[in-house]
Design an enzyme around this catalytic site. Structure first.
Site, PDB file in Angstrom:
ATOM      1  CG  ASN A  28       0.835  53.463  41.313  1.00 16.47           C
ATOM      2  OD1 ASN A  28       0.462  52.277  41.319  1.00 16.47           O
ATOM      3  ND2 ASN A  28       1.658  54.062  42.279  1.00 16.47           N
ATOM      4  CD  GLU A  46       1.659  50.101  44.315  1.00 14.69           C
ATOM      5  OE1 GLU A  46       1.149  49.499  45.093  1.00 14.69           O
ATOM      6  OE2 GLU A  46       1.225  51.186  43.978  1.00 14.69           O
ATOM      7  CE1 TYR A  52       4.615  53.724  44.243  1.00 17.26           C
ATOM      8  CE2 TYR A  52       5.884  51.537  44.622  1.00 17.26           C
ATOM      9  CZ  TYR A  52       4.694  52.496  44.793  1.00 17.26           C
ATOM     10  OH  TYR A  52       3.797  51.858  45.736  1.00 17.26           O
ATOM     11  CG  ASP A  59       3.083  57.442  43.296  1.00 14.72           C
ATOM     12  OD1 ASP A  59       3.100  58.278  43.704  1.00 14.72           O
ATOM     13  OD2 ASP A  59       2.651  56.461  43.829  1.00 14.72           O
ATOM     14  CG  ASN A 115       3.872  57.544  47.448  1.00  7.13           C
ATOM     15  OD1 ASN A 115       2.623  57.625  47.759  1.00  7.13           O
ATOM     16  ND2 ASN A 115       4.418  56.468  47.275  1.00  7.13           N
ATOM     17  CG  ASP A 146      -4.530  53.032  44.318  1.00  7.89           C
ATOM     18  OD1 ASP A 146      -4.025  52.693  43.169  1.00  7.89           O
ATOM     19  OD2 ASP A 146      -3.987  53.112  45.525  1.00  7.89           O
ATOM     20  CG  HIS A 147      -2.144  55.898  41.652  1.00  7.59           C
ATOM     21  ND1 HIS A 147      -1.555  57.029  41.851  1.00  7.59           N
ATOM     22  CD2 HIS A 147      -1.851  55.092  42.529  1.00  7.59           C
ATOM     23  CE1 HIS A 147      -0.783  56.855  43.079  1.00  7.59           C
ATOM     24  NE2 HIS A 147      -1.233  55.637  43.490  1.00  7.59           N
TER      25      HIS A 147
END
Length: 527
Positions: A7, A42, A125, A167, A169, A262-263
């Site tokens: 991601n 993303e 995602y 991802d 989530n 951030d991943h």
């Protein structure tokens, strides 16, 4: 086989960084990630703004799922090495979609499915349910997760192997999230129940190979520099069906630059898988995107243009064709053809021009042949080639003079690539030259001065002429139009730009700055 999932929270920025630090995107995929398949989530790329460098990475073909409701939002892409090109590909193909509304799970570019023969790969995602206590998109997220489970179950029931990367989530257990957060504080009971059910029927590859690791996280809060203290959660997964578990070799959490996303990326290594049989690119392949396809007719068109060198053998003219760039917009090239006893057609183009005249017998070429020396294909003997003299006087070639070849040079603002003169005892001359740049023109019917090319061809009428520099000094006159003209040469010879009309139909003003600079240059030389 090596599969990487990541991601990136904005693909263009990440790949620009990768290209800057590692030379190219292709090098980053093949040499750094060492991936046969790369799955990004993303991506945040609009379909109408997709660029070729992003879609067409050399050695890979890409498959995109774009958000339809919100442009530049979400989105996934799968890059596949050409040897493993999928047999089929589908974007946003989960069941239960349709309608195009806000609750349509097939409108946000969250799924790319590729069929590689030995397995079916899902690049996923999963939507974020939102912050507690409201969790405004929880129902949308659960609808998406249930559709994903149904699709995987359908393929496994039909005898296919399934791999899911991306991802999700959601974390699975307390070992997959830092203690400062709390698993049940972050996720709703239905999210955790779905994760327990799904991973009881399918294999979490990383947890299967690393059962005792409790701090293997893949996502952190960048605003709080949480990655520095490893306060994160593992929400990026590599999952396969139980029947495919024997093909697993490794699963790792990669160390990617923290400022890129951030991943971090995760990888899955499989035993060697048989590549799909040869087949044409599928519909969603980047090789089928119309605006990125090469114009096949272009190469055929450029093949029509060529540069030809003219020489003399045994009193007979011949031409040799070489590859060359197509002519500019200023002119079109007409080919030189060998003709028994007839003059060759003039080659006129923006890149090359040739001026020649029939050569009589008894010239130096025949003398070279009589001596037993080998004549090169171009018709010019290097041992007998000398440069034009840049001095006062004439350069008329006496009877039996050796062949002369002018080396490349840059005179008067233009690049003179090549200039060759072939002289005979009768004073007849064959003159071939090429140039790029410059501002002047050359009369096609008789020899003229090439202003901007830096070399004056020898007159085709009498085979005599002066070097460019001395001719300008000796016979430079002012033409009625205000530009410099050389006496004894065609009126089409100009210094600077020709007067004409531009696209609007208005008269084009002469380039007085160029004329002024040239006149100043000659004045200094006289002093």
């Amino acid at each position: 086989m090596h599969i990487v999932s990541w991601n990136v929270n904005g693909l263009p920025t990440t790949l620009k960084e990768a290209s800057y630090h590692h030379g190219s995107v292709e090098n980053y995929f093949a040499q750094v990630l060492k991936a046969d398949i790369v799955c990004f989530q993303e991506a945040k790329v609009r379909e109408d703004r997709l660029e070729k460098w992003l879609a067409c990475v050399p050695g890979y073909e890409s498959f995109w799922a774009f958000s339809q409701n919100k442009k530049g939002y979400s989105g996934v892409v799968t890059y596949v090495k050409e040897g493993f090109s999928p047999l089929d590909a589908a974007a946003d193909c989960l069941p239960g979609g349709g309608g195009g509304g806000e609750d349509d799970i097939t409108q946000e570019g969250r799924v790319m499915m590729t069929d590689h023969g030995a397995f079916v790969l899902f690049n996923i995602y999963v939507p974020n349910a939102g912050e507690k206590p409201l969790r405004p998109r929880l129902d949308f997220k659960m609808k998406f997760l249930n559709a994903l489970r149904a699709k995987c179950d359908e393929l496994v029931a039909s005898g296919r192997h399934v791999i899911v990367v991306g991802d999700l989530n959601v974390s699975h257990t307390t070992a997959d999230i830092h203690s400062c957060f709390g698993l049940h504080k972050v996720y709703a009971p239905e999210e955790l129940a779905w994760t327990d059910s799904f991973l009881s029927e399918y294999v979490d590859a990383w947890r299967h190979l690393h059962p005792d690791v409790s701090d293997g996280f893949t996502c952190w809060n960048q605003k709080k520099s949480a990655r520095l203290f490893n306060e994160g959660a593992r929400i990026d997964f590599t999952v396969c069906d139980k029947g495919f578990k024997g093909q697993l070799v490794g699963a790792e959490i990669l160390d990617t630059p923290d400022k890129w996303s951030d991943h971090t990326a995760v990888s899955l290594t499989l035993k060697d898988q048989p590549p799909p049989p040869p087949h044409p690119p599928v519909a969603l392949s980047s090789k089928r995107i119309r605006q990125f396809q090469e114009d096949r007719g272009q190469s055929k068109l450029t093949a029509l243009f060529s540069k030809r060198k003219v020489g003399v053998r045994g009193g007979e003219k011949y031409s040799r064709t070489e590859e060359a760039e197509p002519p500019s917009k200023k002119g079109r090239g007409s080919p030189l053809k060998k003709d028994d006893g007839e003059e060759l057609e003039h080659l006129k183009s923006g890149r090359a021009k040739a001026l020649e005249k029939t050569v009589g017998e008894g010239g130096p070429v025949e003398e070279i042949e009589a001596s037993g020396k080998e004549i090169p294909e171009s018709g010019v003997e290097p041992e007998h080639a000398v440069g034009l003299r840049e001095e006062e006087g004439t350069c008329a070639m006496p009877s039996g003079a050796p062949l002369q070849e002018t080396p490349a040079g840059n005179v008067n603002g233009g690049m003179h690539r090549e200039s060759s003169q072939l002289a005979t005892g009768d004073g007849d001359v064959v003159h071939v030259f090429e140039r790029t740049g410059g501002l002047g023109t050359v009369d096609s019917e008789s020899a003229g001065t090439l202003n901007g090319g830096g070399v004056d061809p020898v007159s085709a009428q009498d085979g005599k002429g002066l070097p460019a520099r001395s001719r300008r000094r000796a016979s430079e006159t002012e033409s009625p139009g205000g530009s410099k003209a050389l006496s004894g040469f065609p009126s089409k010879t100009l210094v600077g730009k020709k007067r004409g009309r531009n696209r609007t139909g208005k008269p084009q003003k002469p380039d007085t700055r160029t004329q002024l600079k040239l006149s100043n240059f000659f004045a200094k030389k006289e002093r």
